[in-house]
Enzyme design. Structure first.
Site, short mmCIF file in Angstrom:
data_model
loop_
_atom_site.label_atom_id
_atom_site.label_comp_id
_atom_site.label_asym_id
_atom_site.label_seq_id
_atom_site.Cartn_x
_atom_site.Cartn_y
_atom_site.Cartn_z
N ARG A 146 8.53 -4.91 8.28
CA ARG A 146 7.47 -4.01 7.77
C ARG A 146 6.59 -4.50 6.69
O ARG A 146 5.31 -4.43 6.54
CB ARG A 146 8.43 -2.73 7.53
CG ARG A 146 8.56 -1.80 8.63
CD ARG A 146 9.73 -1.06 8.33
NE ARG A 146 10.87 -1.97 8.35
CZ ARG A 146 11.64 -2.23 9.45
NH1 ARG A 146 11.19 -2.00 10.57
NH2 ARG A 146 12.58 -3.07 9.25
N THR A 147 7.49 -5.24 5.62
CA THR A 147 6.79 -5.54 4.51
C THR A 147 5.93 -6.88 4.78
O THR A 147 4.65 -6.60 4.40
CB THR A 147 7.86 -6.24 3.36
OG1 THR A 147 8.77 -5.21 2.98
CG2 THR A 147 7.26 -6.68 1.94
N LYS A 176 13.96 -29.20 2.24
CA LYS A 176 13.77 -30.54 1.96
C LYS A 176 14.46 -30.64 0.06
O LYS A 176 14.70 -31.69 -0.23
CB LYS A 176 12.74 -31.08 1.89
CG LYS A 176 12.08 -31.27 3.23
CD LYS A 176 10.67 -31.59 3.48
CE LYS A 176 10.01 -31.79 4.75
NZ LYS A 176 8.73 -32.26 4.86
N ARG A 197 8.91 -12.81 -0.95
CA ARG A 197 10.23 -12.34 -0.67
C ARG A 197 11.10 -13.38 -0.83
O ARG A 197 11.03 -14.60 -0.34
CB ARG A 197 10.40 -11.69 0.71
CG ARG A 197 12.06 -11.24 0.99
CD ARG A 197 12.14 -10.44 2.08
NE ARG A 197 11.62 -8.99 1.66
CZ ARG A 197 11.57 -7.91 2.50
NH1 ARG A 197 12.46 -8.17 3.73
NH2 ARG A 197 11.35 -6.99 2.23
N HIS A 225 12.36 -4.27 -5.38
CA HIS A 225 11.46 -4.20 -4.48
C HIS A 225 10.37 -3.32 -4.86
O HIS A 225 10.37 -2.07 -4.21
CB HIS A 225 12.12 -3.79 -3.10
CG HIS A 225 11.23 -4.14 -1.77
ND1 HIS A 225 10.02 -4.64 -1.90
CD2 HIS A 225 11.46 -4.20 -0.41
CE1 HIS A 225 9.56 -4.79 -0.43
NE2 HIS A 225 10.47 -4.40 0.19
#
Length: 400
Positions: A146-147, A176, A197, A225
């Site tokens: 959703r986000t 890496k 995120r 959030h």
């Protein structure tokens, strides 16, 4: 703390070319000790003004915590009181969206007004050219449906373009060993705004301290959030019709749930709110949130009886138990999972105007037979995320 400020402001323009830099102060509630309180550069058409060091005793800054313009400069106290109305074309008050504490009621109400305008754009034509020529990078180190998709949809519906990486933890140079700071410095060279995120709490603040373009926190581990909290409050207002004098039950994984943490911060800004905390013992709400609510005069209560709480609340905000936060302690996860489930029995005791919300995804903590009830608001809630994120992208990139 002394109310001192640094730096000048830039002249507001609707489209901001990236030449000549000035700096603006920003205030978060919990900087890491080594982080500067100076924000990233903001750009203007003119020559960058010289850096200033002003105090609240300066003739250029007057009053306490107010934003005033004088002689082409804007003075910011660390405790900003935002004006109640904003002029079209003015620069947005925030450089980044990192945590819920950044927002005051005036800005929240104004964002919600813009979100309603975005809703009309989406319903009327589905597309606008407000952000034509802008590029957004989505940098997701944790899974998201959703986000990420709502941000990408928001950008495209406003005429912008998207650069995306779905699993940056595995399929970027982070695999890496590249540092987050180096990744941000690289990606900002390709885009105008970054939505990130990350699996570490505080990572978004680190990114914002590095970047010279806006950073939006799309979730940082068990931290916060903020855009979810914005859409949650927006949904409560649309569903219940008010934000003052409401009772909200936060249910489920309150220790690891960044959504409930951010939501608690925003709910604390409204009058006569009561919050019930319903969770298994192993995932109770952490003391920092409870202390914050107490300090803000918000009444809260811990309970183990979901039925009783549901009968009193305007909003039952359910969350899943987050298995990914338990590491190898699967025994603790199994202890917490399934303890509190919203089903028809819970619906039967809820008031007729009340709603069930959930940030999604759900597992088994809301039974599927709840979906058909008009009080099940979680899919409408997810849709509202599009409008809030359209509003934020518009505000951060082109202003009011």
């Amino acid at each position: 703390m002394a109310l001192s400020t640094s730096l000048s402001t830039c002249t507001a323009h609707r489209v901001v070319p990236k030449t000549a830099k000035c700096y603006q102060e920003r205030s978060y509630t919990s900087f890491t000790p080594k982080q500067s309180v100076l924000s990233k550069p903001i750009y203007s058409n003119g020559i960058a003004p010289s850096r200033l060091s002003l105090t609240m005793n300066s003739p250029n800054c007057q009053g306490s915590g107010k934003v005033l313009r004088s002689g082409g400069y804007q003075c910011h106290a660390l405790d900003i009181e935002t004006p109640s109305s904003f002029l079209a074309g003015e620069k947005f008050q925030l450089d980044d969206v990192i945590e819920a504490q950044q927002f005051d009621l005036d800005i929240l109400n104004a964002i919600f007004k813009v979100a309603r305008e975005m809703e009309q754009i989406e319903k009327r034509s589905g597309q606008s050219n407000i952000l034509k020529g802008y590029l957004m990078s989505t940098l997701f180190y944790e899974p998201s449906t959703r986000t990420r998709l709502s941000f990408e949809s928001a950008m495209k519906r406003l005429g912008g373009e998207v650069l995306t990486t779905e699993n940056a933890r595995e399929f970027s140079s982070a695999a890496k060993g590249e540092t987050l700071e180096d990744t941000i410095r690289t990606v900002e060279g390709y885009s105008d705004i970054i939505v990130m995120r990350h699996f570490e709490s505080g990572a978004a603040r680190r990114a914002a301290g590095t970047a010279s373009i806006p950073i939006i926190n799309a979730g940082d581990g068990p931290g916060q959030h903020p855009t979810q909290a914005l859409l949650d409050v927006y949904t409560i207002e649309r569903e219940i019709g008010k934000l003052d004098s409401i009772k909200v039950g936060l249910v489920g994984d309150l220790a690891n749930g960044r959504t409930v943490r951010s939501l608690a911060y925003l709910l604390a800004k409204y009058r006569d709110v009561k919050i019930y905390l319903v969770s298994p013992d192993v995932v109770k709400m952490k003391d920092d949130i409870k202390d914050y609510l107490t300090a803000k005069g918000v009444e809260w209560e811990e309970s183990s009886d979901l039925i009783e709480v549901a009968s009193k609340c305007d909003v039952v905000y359910q969350t899943r138990i987050q298995k990914e936060r338990f590491g190898e302690r699967i025994d603790l996860y199994e202890e917490a999972r399934g303890k509190y489930i919203v089903d028809r029995t819970v619906l039967d005791v809820m008031q007729k105007h009340a709603v069930v919300m959930h940030p999604l995804p759900r597992l088994d903590e809301i039974t599927v037979d709840v979906d058909a009830d008009p009080r099940a608001a979680y899919f409408r809630q997810a849709k509202n995320g599009l409008y809030i994120r359209m509003a934020l992208l518009k505000l951060l990139l082109v202003g009011w």
